[in-house]
Write a protein that holds these residues in place. Structure first.
Motif, short mmCIF file in Angstrom:
data_model
loop_
_atom_site.label_atom_id
_atom_site.label_comp_id
_atom_site.label_asym_id
_atom_site.label_seq_id
_atom_site.Cartn_x
_atom_site.Cartn_y
_atom_site.Cartn_z
N MET A 1 44.16 20.34 -65.94
CA MET A 1 44.45 19.23 -66.81
C MET A 1 45.95 19.10 -66.91
O MET A 1 46.61 19.84 -67.61
CB MET A 1 43.83 19.54 -68.17
N SER A 2 46.53 18.19 -66.19
CA SER A 2 47.98 18.05 -66.24
C SER A 2 48.35 17.00 -67.26
O SER A 2 47.83 15.90 -67.24
CB SER A 2 48.52 17.70 -64.85
N GLN A 3 49.25 17.36 -68.14
CA GLN A 3 49.71 16.48 -69.19
C GLN A 3 51.20 16.24 -68.98
O GLN A 3 51.92 17.13 -68.55
CB GLN A 3 49.50 17.13 -70.56
N GLU A 11 48.38 15.92 -78.35
CA GLU A 11 46.94 16.20 -78.33
C GLU A 11 46.51 16.78 -79.68
O GLU A 11 47.18 17.66 -80.22
CB GLU A 11 46.60 17.20 -77.21
N THR A 35 50.06 23.49 -72.23
CA THR A 35 49.07 22.91 -71.32
C THR A 35 47.99 23.93 -71.01
O THR A 35 46.79 23.61 -71.01
CB THR A 35 49.74 22.43 -70.02
N HIS A 36 48.39 25.18 -70.77
CA HIS A 36 47.40 26.23 -70.49
C HIS A 36 46.55 26.52 -71.73
O HIS A 36 45.34 26.72 -71.61
CB HIS A 36 48.09 27.50 -69.99
N PHE A 38 45.82 24.38 -74.04
CA PHE A 38 44.93 23.22 -74.17
C PHE A 38 43.74 23.35 -73.22
O PHE A 38 42.60 23.09 -73.61
CB PHE A 38 45.72 21.95 -73.88
N THR A 39 44.00 23.76 -71.99
CA THR A 39 42.93 23.91 -71.00
C THR A 39 41.92 24.96 -71.46
O THR A 39 40.71 24.76 -71.38
CB THR A 39 43.52 24.32 -69.64
N ILE A 40 42.42 26.08 -71.97
CA ILE A 40 41.53 27.15 -72.43
C ILE A 40 40.73 26.70 -73.65
O ILE A 40 39.52 26.91 -73.73
CB ILE A 40 42.34 28.42 -72.75
N CYS A 42 39.91 23.74 -74.66
CA CYS A 42 39.01 22.61 -74.44
C CYS A 42 37.91 22.90 -73.42
O CYS A 42 37.01 22.10 -73.26
CB CYS A 42 39.80 21.39 -74.03
N SER A 43 37.97 24.03 -72.74
CA SER A 43 36.98 24.30 -71.70
C SER A 43 35.62 24.67 -72.30
O SER A 43 34.60 24.39 -71.73
CB SER A 43 37.45 25.43 -70.78
#
Length: 138
Positions: A1-3, A11, A35-36, A38-40, A42-43
């Motif tokens: 997920m690149s922001q 976010e 970003t990392h 957020f990825t974790i 939201c997964s």
């Protein structure tokens, strides 16, 4: 997920996370770290359940909506000492109730068999269970 660098701090998940931290800690995160995170966050790979029922409902003439969540599945996390003790007590209660119900059912079945065979242990005394049982099948 690149922001994009400016967008990651906008976010809702990241905003909520950063608001719970002291400002000097929240400012120490760079955009790549956020970003990392957020990825974790939201997964939700950790949140998969065998049964996952979620929904909302509104009571008529009441302005608020309510939500419900019903989750079941295998517990993958380590239990705290208090949770282990509570689990042990719960298992003990369940086993005790099961044994009590089984014992009562066994006594009832033996009593019905005794009555069906005409065995009279206490003369001129009856609990009335045999009469009730016979009348249920007439």
């Amino acid at each position: 997920m690149s922001q994009s660098p400016k967008k990651i701090r906008d976010e809702q998940t990241i905003k909520g996370l950063l608001e719970k931290m002291p400002p000097h800690v929240a400012e120490s995160f760079n955009d790549e770290q956020l970003t990392h995170l957020f990825t974790i966050l939201c997964s939700r790979s950790w949140g998969k359940h065998t049964i996952d029922l979620r929904g909302t409902f509104k009571i008529p003439l009441y302005k608020w909506r309510f939500y419900y969540v019903f989750l079941t599945g295998r517990n993958h996390r380590d239990l705290s000492r208090k949770e282990k003790e509570l689990s042990l007590v719960t298992k003990g209660v369940v086993v005790s109730v099961f044994l009590l119900i089984s014992t009562c059912m066994g006594i009832l079945i033996l009593y019905l068999l005794k009555s069906a065979l005409g065995i009279d242990i206490l003369p001129n005394f009856s609990l009335g269970i045999w009469s009730w049982f016979k009348s249920a099948f007439e």
